[in-house]
Design an enzyme around this catalytic site. Structure first.
Site, PDB file in Angstrom:
ATOM      1  N   ASN A 130      29.095  28.948   9.936  1.00 34.75           N
ATOM      2  CA  ASN A 130      29.075  27.385  10.553  1.00 34.75           C
ATOM      3  C   ASN A 130      30.252  26.823   9.781  1.00 34.75           C
ATOM      4  O   ASN A 130      30.444  26.686   8.513  1.00 34.75           O
ATOM      5  CB  ASN A 130      27.809  26.592  10.637  1.00 34.75           C
ATOM      6  CG  ASN A 130      27.252  26.482   9.184  1.00 34.75           C
ATOM      7  OD1 ASN A 130      27.419  27.407   8.160  1.00 34.75           O
ATOM      8  ND2 ASN A 130      26.610  25.407   8.768  1.00 34.75           N
ATOM      9  N   ILE A 131      30.961  25.926  10.740  1.00 36.52           N
ATOM     10  CA  ILE A 131      32.190  25.339  10.109  1.00 36.52           C
ATOM     11  C   ILE A 131      31.957  23.880  10.580  1.00 36.52           C
ATOM     12  O   ILE A 131      32.141  23.730  11.616  1.00 36.52           O
ATOM     13  CB  ILE A 131      33.507  26.047  10.658  1.00 36.52           C
ATOM     14  CG1 ILE A 131      33.387  27.360  10.045  1.00 36.52           C
ATOM     15  CG2 ILE A 131      34.943  25.224   9.996  1.00 36.52           C
ATOM     16  CD1 ILE A 131      34.726  28.117  10.552  1.00 36.52           C
ATOM     17  N   GLU A 132      31.833  22.994   9.712  1.00 38.29           N
ATOM     18  CA  GLU A 132      31.293  21.382  10.158  1.00 38.29           C
ATOM     19  C   GLU A 132      32.697  20.669  10.342  1.00 38.29           C
ATOM     20  O   GLU A 132      33.874  21.378   9.797  1.00 38.29           O
ATOM     21  CB  GLU A 132      30.501  21.030   9.229  1.00 38.29           C
ATOM     22  CG  GLU A 132      28.866  21.499   9.502  1.00 38.29           C
ATOM     23  CD  GLU A 132      27.837  21.176   8.642  1.00 38.29           C
ATOM     24  OE1 GLU A 132      28.336  20.322   7.967  1.00 38.29           O
ATOM     25  OE2 GLU A 132      26.806  21.496   8.749  1.00 38.29           O
ATOM     26  N   ASN A 133      32.580  19.404  10.553  1.00 43.32           N
ATOM     27  CA  ASN A 133      33.818  18.697  10.890  1.00 43.32           C
ATOM     28  C   ASN A 133      33.401  17.249  10.342  1.00 43.32           C
ATOM     29  O   ASN A 133      32.245  16.708  10.918  1.00 43.32           O
ATOM     30  CB  ASN A 133      34.439  18.800  12.365  1.00 43.32           C
ATOM     31  CG  ASN A 133      35.622  17.930  12.424  1.00 43.32           C
ATOM     32  OD1 ASN A 133      35.768  16.775  12.500  1.00 43.32           O
ATOM     33  ND2 ASN A 133      36.864  19.076  12.364  1.00 43.32           N
ATOM     34  N   ALA A 134      34.131  16.460   9.893  1.00 43.94           N
ATOM     35  CA  ALA A 134      33.780  15.081   9.525  1.00 43.94           C
ATOM     36  C   ALA A 134      33.557  14.227  10.792  1.00 43.94           C
ATOM     37  O   ALA A 134      32.808  13.322  10.914  1.00 43.94           O
ATOM     38  CB  ALA A 134      35.125  14.265   8.622  1.00 43.94           C
ATOM     39  N   CYS A 179      28.772  26.560  15.126  1.00 45.78           N
ATOM     40  CA  CYS A 179      27.799  27.485  14.541  1.00 45.78           C
ATOM     41  C   CYS A 179      28.335  28.706  14.071  1.00 45.78           C
ATOM     42  O   CYS A 179      29.232  29.128  14.564  1.00 45.78           O
ATOM     43  CB  CYS A 179      26.520  27.701  15.563  1.00 45.78           C
ATOM     44  SG  CYS A 179      25.671  26.158  15.780  1.00 45.78           S
ATOM     45  N   GLU A 187      26.979  31.662  14.765  1.00 42.01           N
ATOM     46  CA  GLU A 187      27.229  32.961  15.667  1.00 42.01           C
ATOM     47  C   GLU A 187      28.183  32.533  16.618  1.00 42.01           C
ATOM     48  O   GLU A 187      28.860  33.744  16.695  1.00 42.01           O
ATOM     49  CB  GLU A 187      25.639  32.638  16.432  1.00 42.01           C
ATOM     50  CG  GLU A 187      24.305  32.892  15.471  1.00 42.01           C
ATOM     51  CD  GLU A 187      24.011  31.576  15.189  1.00 42.01           C
ATOM     52  OE1 GLU A 187      24.771  30.425  14.547  1.00 42.01           O
ATOM     53  OE2 GLU A 187      22.858  31.155  15.695  1.00 42.01           O
ATOM     54  N   CYS A 203      20.131  28.495  17.509  1.00 42.85           N
ATOM     55  CA  CYS A 203      19.985  27.277  18.248  1.00 42.85           C
ATOM     56  C   CYS A 203      20.133  27.328  19.691  1.00 42.85           C
ATOM     57  O   CYS A 203      20.745  28.680  20.050  1.00 42.85           O
ATOM     58  CB  CYS A 203      21.101  26.226  17.693  1.00 42.85           C
ATOM     59  SG  CYS A 203      22.635  26.339  18.407  1.00 42.85           S
ATOM     60  N   CYS A 223      23.953  28.311  20.982  1.00 46.60           N
ATOM     61  CA  CYS A 223      24.254  29.727  20.747  1.00 46.60           C
ATOM     62  C   CYS A 223      23.422  30.620  21.432  1.00 46.60           C
ATOM     63  O   CYS A 223      24.125  31.767  22.004  1.00 46.60           O
ATOM     64  CB  CYS A 223      23.817  30.000  18.878  1.00 46.60           C
ATOM     65  SG  CYS A 223      25.178  29.203  18.057  1.00 46.60           S
TER      66      CYS A 223
HETATM   67  N1  THU Z   1      23.805  26.007  12.630  1.00 48.52           N
HETATM   68  C1  THU Z   1      24.259  27.295  12.993  1.00 48.52           C
HETATM   69  O1  THU Z   1      25.279  27.848  12.546  1.00 48.52           O
HETATM   70  N2  THU Z   1      23.828  28.340  13.652  1.00 48.52           N
HETATM   71  C2  THU Z   1      22.387  27.982  14.233  1.00 48.52           C
HETATM   72  O2  THU Z   1      21.901  28.594  15.044  1.00 48.52           O
HETATM   73  C3  THU Z   1      21.860  26.803  13.836  1.00 48.52           C
HETATM   74  C4  THU Z   1      22.511  25.693  13.309  1.00 48.52           C
HETATM   75  C5  THU Z   1      24.592  25.315  11.758  1.00 48.52           C
HETATM   76  C6  THU Z   1      24.889  23.937  12.556  1.00 48.52           C
HETATM   77  C7  THU Z   1      25.088  22.985  11.405  1.00 48.52           C
HETATM   78  O3  THU Z   1      26.351  23.283  10.834  1.00 48.52           O
HETATM   79  C8  THU Z   1      24.044  23.224  10.510  1.00 48.52           C
HETATM   80  O4  THU Z   1      23.619  24.587  10.875  1.00 48.52           O
HETATM   81  C9  THU Z   1      22.908  22.549  10.671  1.00 48.52           C
HETATM   82  O5  THU Z   1      22.387  22.324  11.722  1.00 48.52           O
END
Ligand code: THU
Length: 150
Positions: A57-61, A68, A70, A105, A108
């Site tokens: 997972n690579i988040e962003n501000a 996610c 996957e 999720c 995904c």
């Molecule tokens: N996340 C995933 O990478 N995969 C999933 O199937 C569930 C959620 C990540 C998204 C976010 O960066 C963090 O988990 C919290 O929701």
């Protein structure tokens, strides 16, 4: 692209291959970029050609541009012409500590169904020896996929 003979499919996966995928996903959790949720996720995707693609997972501000683990793994693979997949292993936990199984999720599940189809094997790992396996059909019953719009 011409379809090559599969080296591995969801049917022929051995327990040892599953264990390896689970272990790789646990080892890859350190590569998560999750400074906002602090929930680290790692995925390892196995194509039918036997190739491995990792994802995190690579988040962003700004939050919405986040991706996610996957989908990160799938997008890497599909962008390299891979189209057929046997399995994906994933794990996740707060601050990278895996305490429980991490299920994909909803978004995904839809993305996995697009390329993995109902047979894709989804491995949710706690340790290399402690995991749950489910098919995409079990995770997304009555899934809407490419055949619905053909
Ligand atoms: N996340 C995933 O990478 N995969 C999933 O199937 C569930 C959620 C990540 C998204 C976010 O960066 C963090 O988990 C919290 O929701």
């Amino acid at each position: 692209m011409e379809k090559k003979q599969a080296v591995v499919t969801s049917d022929t996966l051995t327990k040892e291959q599953i264990r390896e995928l689970a272990a790789k996903s646990l080892a890859g959790i350190k590569n998560s970029y999750a400074p906002y949720s602090h929930f680290h996720v790692s995925a390892v995707l196995l194509s039918e050609n036997g190739n491995i693609y990792t994802g995190n997972n690579i988040e962003n501000a700004a939050y919405t541009p986040s991706v996610c683990a996957e989908r990160c793994a799938f997008f890497k693979a599909v962008s390299e012409e891979e189209r057929d997949f046997a399995a994906i292993a994933l794990c996740g936990g707060l601050k990278g500590v895996v305490k429980d199984y991490c299920a994909p999720c909803g978004v995904c599940r839809q993305a996995l169904f697009e390329f993995g189809g109902p047979e894709l094997n989804v491995i949710m790992a706690k340790t290399p020896d402690d995991f749950i396996e489910r098919s995409m059909d079990e995770l997304l019953p009555f899934g809407f996929g490419p055949s619905n719009v053909a």
